[in-house]
Scaffold this motif. Structure first.
Motif, mmCIF file in Angstrom:
data_model
loop_
_atom_site.group_PDB
_atom_site.id
_atom_site.type_symbol
_atom_site.label_atom_id
_atom_site.label_comp_id
_atom_site.label_asym_id
_atom_site.label_seq_id
_atom_site.Cartn_x
_atom_site.Cartn_y
_atom_site.Cartn_z
ATOM 1 N N LEU A 42 1.184 -1.071 0.005
ATOM 2 C CA LEU A 42 0.507 -0.224 0.303
ATOM 3 C C LEU A 42 0.906 1.093 -0.077
ATOM 4 N N LEU A 43 0.185 2.616 -0.848
ATOM 5 C CA LEU A 43 0.894 3.659 -0.189
ATOM 6 C C LEU A 43 -0.128 4.229 0.816
ATOM 7 N N CYS A 44 0.428 4.479 1.630
ATOM 8 C CA CYS A 44 0.071 5.443 3.165
ATOM 9 C C CYS A 44 0.255 6.889 3.031
ATOM 10 N N ASP A 45 -0.543 8.006 2.991
ATOM 11 C CA ASP A 45 0.419 9.035 3.656
ATOM 12 C C ASP A 45 0.510 9.625 4.125
ATOM 13 N N GLN A 46 1.443 9.087 4.747
ATOM 14 C CA GLN A 46 2.982 9.053 5.786
ATOM 15 C C GLN A 46 4.141 9.138 4.903
ATOM 16 N N GLU A 47 4.172 8.136 4.404
ATOM 17 C CA GLU A 47 4.843 7.100 3.314
ATOM 18 C C GLU A 47 4.973 8.475 1.864
ATOM 19 N N VAL A 48 4.774 9.431 2.191
ATOM 20 C CA VAL A 48 4.117 9.555 0.152
ATOM 21 C C VAL A 48 5.047 11.839 1.043
ATOM 22 N N ILE A 78 3.103 5.355 -10.610
ATOM 23 C CA ILE A 78 1.852 6.753 -10.245
ATOM 24 C C ILE A 78 3.196 7.897 -9.404
ATOM 25 N N SER A 79 2.040 8.643 -10.005
ATOM 26 C CA SER A 79 2.431 10.469 -9.563
ATOM 27 C C SER A 79 1.393 10.803 -8.671
ATOM 28 N N LEU A 87 4.981 4.065 -15.107
ATOM 29 C CA LEU A 87 5.791 2.375 -15.088
ATOM 30 C C LEU A 87 5.567 1.069 -14.376
ATOM 31 N N VAL A 88 5.198 0.232 -15.383
ATOM 32 C CA VAL A 88 5.305 -0.989 -14.393
ATOM 33 C C VAL A 88 5.969 -2.477 -14.664
ATOM 34 N N PHE A 106 5.613 7.250 -6.999
ATOM 35 C CA PHE A 106 5.115 6.489 -6.063
ATOM 36 C C PHE A 106 5.724 4.837 -6.236
ATOM 37 N N GLY A 107 6.136 4.006 -6.086
ATOM 38 C CA GLY A 107 5.600 2.317 -6.551
ATOM 39 C C GLY A 107 5.141 1.542 -4.719
ATOM 40 N N PHE A 108 4.221 0.711 -5.613
ATOM 41 C CA PHE A 108 3.486 -0.169 -5.117
ATOM 42 C C PHE A 108 3.294 -1.659 -5.659
#
Length: 148
Positions: A42-48, A78-79, A87-88, A106-108
């Motif tokens: 996952l992407l969390c708000d704190q991480e980005v 993604i951005s 990119l995948v 960011f990547g996930f």
């Protein structure tokens, strides 16, 4: 899924280098993971927030030859500004992928469904550097990559 994780500060080995003789000039965060059905990241708000430019290194191994991207398990970047992935990176056996990301990218890992033939492994490392010309009040880079 994660077996091992380590963060390392890199310091200069050259005693003539005034700017880096006692300060870290880079940080590496690495992990080895086993990916199987139902796994994802996952992407969390704190991480980005305030994410530095990073070099990502992915090494996939033991990926089944019949792996299909429909099974998931690929790394997607993604951005904020783009609606489509930038990119995948699908896992392929015995391959290394290098990706440089800017502060808004960011990547996930996409959810892995039941179509995955067998689990695979990924060594993942992230590197952030400090240049000698950067003026920073804190010489400890661990705060910058604490989310890694």
């Amino acid at each position: 899924k994660q077996w091992y994780q380590r963060r390392v500060a890199i310091t200069a080995g050259d005693p003539d280098c005034d700017d880096f003789s006692d300060k870290p000039f880079g940080m590496i965060s690495s992990s080895v993971s086993r990916w199987d059905h139902g796994f994802y990241s996952l992407l969390c708000d704190q991480e980005v927030d305030n994410l530095p430019d990073l070099l990502h290194i992915f090494y996939h191994t033991e990926v089944h030859p019949e792996y299909d991207v429909d099974a998931g398990g690929y790394v997607s970047f993604i951005s904020h500004s783009d609606k489509e992935p930038l990119l995948v990176i699908p896992p392929q056996d015995n391959t290394i992928s290098l990706v440089f990301t800017r502060t808004d990218e960011f990547g996930f890992t996409k959810y892995i469904n039941a179509k995955l033939p067998k689990p695979f492994y990924c060594f993942n490392a992230r590197y952030v550097s400090r240049t000698p010309n950067e003026e920073r009040g804190n010489s400890d880079l661990s705060n910058e990559v604490s989310h890694l």
